[in-house]
Scaffold this active site. Structure first.
Site, PDB file in Angstrom:
ATOM      1  N   ASP A  29       0.002 -40.080 -34.793  1.00  0.00           N
ATOM      2  CA  ASP A  29       0.488 -38.743 -34.463  1.00  0.00           C
ATOM      3  C   ASP A  29       0.332 -38.508 -32.953  1.00  0.00           C
ATOM      4  OD1 ASP A  29       0.938 -35.964 -36.342  1.00  0.00           O
ATOM      5  OD2 ASP A  29       0.473 -35.684 -34.212  1.00  0.00           O
ATOM      6  N   ILE A  30       1.320 -37.856 -32.371  1.00  0.00           N
ATOM      7  CA  ILE A  30       1.306 -37.612 -30.918  1.00  0.00           C
ATOM      8  C   ILE A  30       0.246 -36.574 -30.527  1.00  0.00           C
ATOM      9  CG2 ILE A  30       2.992 -35.714 -30.738  1.00  0.00           C
ATOM     10  CD1 ILE A  30       4.358 -37.382 -28.504  1.00  0.00           C
ATOM     11  N   ASN A  86       2.844 -31.432 -45.639  1.00  0.00           N
ATOM     12  CA  ASN A  86       3.246 -30.034 -45.535  1.00  0.00           C
ATOM     13  C   ASN A  86       4.693 -29.892 -45.994  1.00  0.00           C
ATOM     14  OD1 ASN A  86       0.754 -29.309 -44.346  1.00  0.00           O
ATOM     15  ND2 ASN A  86       1.472 -30.017 -42.354  1.00  0.00           N
ATOM     16  N   GLY A  92       3.637 -25.143 -43.503  1.00  0.00           N
ATOM     17  CA  GLY A  92       3.243 -25.622 -42.177  1.00  0.00           C
ATOM     18  C   GLY A  92       4.045 -26.801 -41.677  1.00  0.00           C
ATOM     19  N   GLN A  93       5.183 -27.098 -42.316  1.00  0.00           N
ATOM     20  CA  GLN A  93       5.998 -28.240 -41.893  1.00  0.00           C
ATOM     21  C   GLN A  93       6.772 -27.904 -40.627  1.00  0.00           C
ATOM     22  OE1 GLN A  93       8.678 -29.699 -44.933  1.00  0.00           O
ATOM     23  NE2 GLN A  93       9.259 -31.504 -43.726  1.00  0.00           N
ATOM     24  N   HIS A  99       6.635 -36.730 -44.231  1.00  0.00           N
ATOM     25  CA  HIS A  99       5.607 -37.583 -43.626  1.00  0.00           C
ATOM     26  C   HIS A  99       4.278 -37.250 -44.273  1.00  0.00           C
ATOM     27  CE1 HIS A  99       6.461 -33.976 -41.250  1.00  0.00           C
ATOM     28  NE2 HIS A  99       5.156 -33.885 -41.010  1.00  0.00           N
ATOM     29  N   LEU A 100       3.544 -38.291 -44.582  1.00  0.00           N
ATOM     30  CA  LEU A 100       2.201 -38.120 -45.110  1.00  0.00           C
ATOM     31  C   LEU A 100       1.234 -38.247 -43.936  1.00  0.00           C
ATOM     32  CD1 LEU A 100       0.808 -37.738 -47.874  1.00  0.00           C
ATOM     33  CD2 LEU A 100       0.498 -40.213 -47.947  1.00  0.00           C
ATOM     34  N   HIS A 101       0.507 -37.164 -43.648  1.00  0.00           N
ATOM     35  CA  HIS A 101      -0.537 -37.221 -42.623  1.00  0.00           C
ATOM     36  C   HIS A 101      -1.748 -37.937 -43.213  1.00  0.00           C
ATOM     37  CE1 HIS A 101       0.919 -33.912 -39.834  1.00  0.00           C
ATOM     38  NE2 HIS A 101       1.551 -33.540 -40.942  1.00  0.00           N
TER      39      HIS A 101
HETATM   40  P1  5GP Z   1       4.165 -31.238 -39.746  1.00  0.00           P
HETATM   41  O1  5GP Z   1       3.735 -30.047 -38.959  1.00  0.00           O
HETATM   42  O2  5GP Z   1       5.671 -31.254 -39.917  1.00  0.00           O
HETATM   43  O3  5GP Z   1       3.421 -31.459 -41.030  1.00  0.00           O
HETATM   44  O4  5GP Z   1       3.766 -32.492 -38.865  1.00  0.00           O
HETATM   45  C1  5GP Z   1       4.546 -32.984 -37.825  1.00  0.00           C
HETATM   46  C2  5GP Z   1       3.638 -33.891 -37.031  1.00  0.00           C
HETATM   47  O5  5GP Z   1       4.442 -34.688 -36.189  1.00  0.00           O
HETATM   48  C3  5GP Z   1       2.655 -33.142 -36.143  1.00  0.00           C
HETATM   49  O6  5GP Z   1       1.331 -33.521 -36.456  1.00  0.00           O
HETATM   50  C4  5GP Z   1       3.066 -33.553 -34.735  1.00  0.00           C
HETATM   51  O7  5GP Z   1       1.972 -33.704 -33.855  1.00  0.00           O
HETATM   52  C5  5GP Z   1       3.789 -34.862 -34.969  1.00  0.00           C
HETATM   53  N1  5GP Z   1       4.813 -35.150 -33.987  1.00  0.00           N
HETATM   54  C6  5GP Z   1       5.746 -34.277 -33.509  1.00  0.00           C
HETATM   55  N2  5GP Z   1       6.542 -34.902 -32.629  1.00  0.00           N
HETATM   56  C7  5GP Z   1       6.100 -36.186 -32.537  1.00  0.00           C
HETATM   57  C8  5GP Z   1       6.536 -37.319 -31.769  1.00  0.00           C
HETATM   58  O8  5GP Z   1       7.475 -37.284 -30.984  1.00  0.00           O
HETATM   59  N3  5GP Z   1       5.821 -38.473 -31.942  1.00  0.00           N
HETATM   60  C9  5GP Z   1       4.766 -38.556 -32.794  1.00  0.00           C
HETATM   61  N4  5GP Z   1       4.150 -39.748 -32.888  1.00  0.00           N
HETATM   62  N5  5GP Z   1       4.341 -37.513 -33.543  1.00  0.00           N
HETATM   63  C10 5GP Z   1       5.000 -36.342 -33.406  1.00  0.00           C
END
Ligand code: 5GP
Ligand code: ZN
Length: 113
Positions: A29-30, A86, A92-93, A99-101
């Site tokens: 994750d970034i 999410n 919270g998506q 994607h599975l965190h």
């Molecule tokens: P969500 O909030 O949809 O459950 O999670 C999205 C996740 O994607 C967040 O944890 C966010 O930090 C990550 N993310 C967003 N943009 C990028 C990116 O460009 N590269 C990577 N590696 N992760 C990203």
């Protein structure tokens, strides 16, 4: 398609890739929320968990989960870790490609925010 994670799959946006096969991609994750925080995604574009099909995607869903299990072990999360998916704004998506965190190497608390 204007999808950030499809662009990562296509190699158009760089990511720190951990694992890849014909069905899934795993990358860090970034904006990590724990010492270990990576995402496991299907290569097939599926926008939300609501869109995952029980008839078409059952094996894929299992593969995502078992990829998370194996990589968590390989990245030193034997003691425990958390997986989160999410769904939609209320859940919270922010990126609409499922994607599975996987979060680990720090104590996790409950309830989540
Ligand atoms: P969500 O909030 O949809 O459950 O999670 C999205 C996740 O994607 C967040 O944890 C966010 O930090 C990550 N993310 C967003 N943009 C990028 C990116 O460009 N590269 C990577 N590696 N992760 C990203
Ligand atoms: Zn996508």
């Amino acid at each position: 398609m204007d999808c950030l994670f499809c662009k990562i799959i296509a190699g158009e946006i760089p990511a720190r890739i951990i694992y890849e096969d014909d069905q899934v991609l795993a990358f860090h994750d970034i904006a990590p929320q724990a010492p270990v925080h990576f995402l496991v995604i299907p290569k097939k574009h599926i926008a939300t968990l609501h869109d995952l099909s029980e008839t078409e995607d059952k094996a894929l869903a299992g593969h995502i989960l078992f990829t998370a299990q194996r990589l968590a072990r390989e990245l030193g999360c034997e003691e425990g870790f958390r997986v989160v998916m999410n769904c939609n704004e209320m859940g919270g998506q922010t990126v609409y490609h499922i994607h599975l965190h996987v979060l680990g190497q720090r104590p996790m608390h409950w309830p989540p925010g």
